[in-house]
Design a protein around this motif. Sequence first.
Motif, PDB file in Angstrom:
ATOM      1  N   ASN A  43     -17.110  25.614 -18.573  1.00  0.00           N
ATOM      2  CA  ASN A  43     -18.210  25.378 -19.497  1.00  0.00           C
ATOM      3  C   ASN A  43     -19.448  25.095 -18.666  1.00  0.00           C
ATOM      4  OD1 ASN A  43     -19.520  24.822 -22.026  1.00  0.00           O
ATOM      5  ND2 ASN A  43     -19.390  22.649 -21.542  1.00  0.00           N
ATOM      6  N   TYR A  44     -20.556  25.727 -19.027  1.00  0.00           N
ATOM      7  CA  TYR A  44     -21.798  25.567 -18.258  1.00  0.00           C
ATOM      8  C   TYR A  44     -22.947  25.161 -19.165  1.00  0.00           C
ATOM      9  CZ  TYR A  44     -19.517  28.232 -14.513  1.00  0.00           C
ATOM     10  OH  TYR A  44     -18.662  28.660 -13.529  1.00  0.00           O
ATOM     11  N   ALA A  45     -23.859  24.399 -18.601  1.00  0.00           N
ATOM     12  CA  ALA A  45     -25.117  24.156 -19.282  1.00  0.00           C
ATOM     13  C   ALA A  45     -25.882  25.476 -19.340  1.00  0.00           C
ATOM     14  CB  ALA A  45     -25.932  23.111 -18.530  1.00  0.00           C
ATOM     15  N   ASP A  46     -26.617  25.668 -20.415  1.00  0.00           N
ATOM     16  CA  ASP A  46     -27.364  26.920 -20.568  1.00  0.00           C
ATOM     17  C   ASP A  46     -28.315  27.154 -19.395  1.00  0.00           C
ATOM     18  OD1 ASP A  46     -27.714  26.701 -24.201  1.00  0.00           O
ATOM     19  OD2 ASP A  46     -26.096  27.490 -22.944  1.00  0.00           O
ATOM     20  N   SER A  47     -28.848  26.087 -18.864  1.00  0.00           N
ATOM     21  CA  SER A  47     -29.862  26.198 -17.817  1.00  0.00           C
ATOM     22  C   SER A  47     -29.308  26.716 -16.490  1.00  0.00           C
ATOM     23  CB  SER A  47     -30.527  24.842 -17.587  1.00  0.00           C
ATOM     24  OG  SER A  47     -29.575  23.878 -17.198  1.00  0.00           O
ATOM     25  N   VAL A  48     -27.984  26.688 -16.320  1.00  0.00           N
ATOM     26  CA  VAL A  48     -27.405  27.129 -15.047  1.00  0.00           C
ATOM     27  C   VAL A  48     -26.515  28.349 -15.192  1.00  0.00           C
ATOM     28  CG1 VAL A  48     -27.468  24.737 -14.240  1.00  0.00           C
ATOM     29  CG2 VAL A  48     -25.323  25.687 -15.118  1.00  0.00           C
ATOM     30  N   LYS A  49     -26.298  28.805 -16.417  1.00  0.00           N
ATOM     31  CA  LYS A  49     -25.442  29.972 -16.627  1.00  0.00           C
ATOM     32  C   LYS A  49     -25.973  31.173 -15.851  1.00  0.00           C
ATOM     33  CE  LYS A  49     -23.514  28.847 -21.175  1.00  0.00           C
ATOM     34  NZ  LYS A  49     -23.510  29.170 -22.630  1.00  0.00           N
ATOM     35  N   GLY A  50     -25.063  31.844 -15.181  1.00  0.00           N
ATOM     36  CA  GLY A  50     -25.449  33.010 -14.406  1.00  0.00           C
ATOM     37  C   GLY A  50     -25.934  32.690 -13.002  1.00  0.00           C
ATOM     38  N   ARG A  51     -26.173  31.405 -12.728  1.00  0.00           N
ATOM     39  CA  ARG A  51     -26.639  31.013 -11.393  1.00  0.00           C
ATOM     40  C   ARG A  51     -25.624  30.122 -10.668  1.00  0.00           C
ATOM     41  NH1 ARG A  51     -30.946  27.809 -10.825  1.00  0.00           N
ATOM     42  NH2 ARG A  51     -30.654  26.737 -12.825  1.00  0.00           N
ATOM     43  N   PHE A  52     -24.916  29.307 -11.407  1.00  0.00           N
ATOM     44  CA  PHE A  52     -23.947  28.378 -10.830  1.00  0.00           C
ATOM     45  C   PHE A  52     -22.533  28.823 -11.188  1.00  0.00           C
ATOM     46  CE2 PHE A  52     -26.777  24.296 -10.793  1.00  0.00           C
ATOM     47  CZ  PHE A  52     -27.765  25.002 -10.124  1.00  0.00           C
ATOM     48  N   ALA A 100      -9.585  19.288  -5.590  1.00  0.00           N
ATOM     49  CA  ALA A 100     -10.989  19.504  -5.269  1.00  0.00           C
ATOM     50  C   ALA A 100     -11.669  20.351  -6.331  1.00  0.00           C
ATOM     51  CB  ALA A 100     -11.117  20.181  -3.910  1.00  0.00           C
ATOM     52  N   VAL A 101     -12.953  20.132  -6.466  1.00  0.00           N
ATOM     53  CA  VAL A 101     -13.786  20.938  -7.352  1.00  0.00           C
ATOM     54  C   VAL A 101     -15.048  21.314  -6.590  1.00  0.00           C
ATOM     55  CG1 VAL A 101     -14.893  18.909  -8.412  1.00  0.00           C
ATOM     56  CG2 VAL A 101     -14.836  21.090  -9.647  1.00  0.00           C
ATOM     57  N   TYR A 102     -15.522  22.518  -6.844  1.00  0.00           N
ATOM     58  CA  TYR A 102     -16.670  23.037  -6.119  1.00  0.00           C
ATOM     59  C   TYR A 102     -17.730  23.531  -7.095  1.00  0.00           C
ATOM     60  CZ  TYR A 102     -12.849  23.228  -2.765  1.00  0.00           C
ATOM     61  OH  TYR A 102     -11.768  22.909  -1.985  1.00  0.00           O
ATOM     62  N   LEU A 103     -18.960  23.542  -6.624  1.00  0.00           N
ATOM     63  CA  LEU A 103     -20.051  24.096  -7.421  1.00  0.00           C
ATOM     64  C   LEU A 103     -20.898  24.969  -6.505  1.00  0.00           C
ATOM     65  CD1 LEU A 103     -21.345  24.051 -10.277  1.00  0.00           C
ATOM     66  CD2 LEU A 103     -22.951  22.357  -9.372  1.00  0.00           C
ATOM     67  N   GLN A 104     -20.803  26.266  -6.711  1.00  0.00           N
ATOM     68  CA  GLN A 104     -21.637  27.199  -5.972  1.00  0.00           C
ATOM     69  C   GLN A 104     -22.926  27.387  -6.747  1.00  0.00           C
ATOM     70  OE1 GLN A 104     -21.095  28.823  -2.904  1.00  0.00           O
ATOM     71  NE2 GLN A 104     -23.247  29.358  -3.202  1.00  0.00           N
ATOM     72  N   MET A 105     -24.040  27.059  -6.115  1.00  0.00           N
ATOM     73  CA  MET A 105     -25.336  27.116  -6.786  1.00  0.00           C
ATOM     74  C   MET A 105     -26.191  28.176  -6.107  1.00  0.00           C
ATOM     75  SD  MET A 105     -26.065  23.044  -7.330  1.00  0.00           S
ATOM     76  CE  MET A 105     -26.223  22.715  -5.574  1.00  0.00           C
ATOM     77  N   SER A 106     -26.665  29.104  -6.884  1.00  0.00           N
ATOM     78  CA  SER A 106     -27.503  30.183  -6.363  1.00  0.00           C
ATOM     79  C   SER A 106     -28.802  30.235  -7.157  1.00  0.00           C
ATOM     80  CB  SER A 106     -26.761  31.514  -6.466  1.00  0.00           C
ATOM     81  OG  SER A 106     -25.533  31.482  -5.767  1.00  0.00           O
ATOM     82  N   SER A 107     -29.761  30.949  -6.606  1.00  0.00           N
ATOM     83  CA  SER A 107     -31.073  31.084  -7.253  1.00  0.00           C
ATOM     84  C   SER A 107     -31.612  29.725  -7.676  1.00  0.00           C
ATOM     85  CB  SER A 107     -30.970  32.019  -8.463  1.00  0.00           C
ATOM     86  OG  SER A 107     -30.507  33.294  -8.071  1.00  0.00           O
ATOM     87  N   LEU A 108     -31.525  28.781  -6.779  1.00  0.00           N
ATOM     88  CA  LEU A 108     -31.948  27.414  -7.097  1.00  0.00           C
ATOM     89  C   LEU A 108     -33.450  27.357  -7.357  1.00  0.00           C
ATOM     90  CD1 LEU A 108     -29.672  25.574  -4.566  1.00  0.00           C
ATOM     91  CD2 LEU A 108     -29.773  25.079  -7.017  1.00  0.00           C
TER      92      LEU A 108
END
Length: 119
Positions: A58-67, A77-85
């Motif tokens: 589940n993603y916040a709308d503001s990060v969908k497609g980027r995270f 473990a859990v990871y968060l890949q963040m792109s187009s920051l």
Amino acid sequence: QVQLVESGGGLVQAGGSLRLSCTASGNRFSFNAMGWYRQAPGKQRELVATVTSDGSTNYADSVKGRFTISRDNAKNAVYLQMSSLQPEDTAVYFCNTVSYGFGVRYNNWGQGTQVTVSS
């Protein structure tokens, strides 16, 4: 006592990428959900992304497609890949886990890791 240790935050230019990691220890029960939240200065903590034990995300709308959130159950473990920051992604990012045992809900937080995106 569950301990969550986050890493991977830092300073990045707009358009850049970062990968956050969170490793859990001390849990008696498996995690039903693991996720990331963030809190910017003067704002409330908000959900970024969560992933359940069966892999549902589940993603916040503001990060969908980027995270992208992922988890490794074997490593707790859990990871968060963040792109187009973007500068608006600047916040302290907190790891969160939820587990249940004997009818009790356990909600745990990491200490947070700073992510700063410069324009």
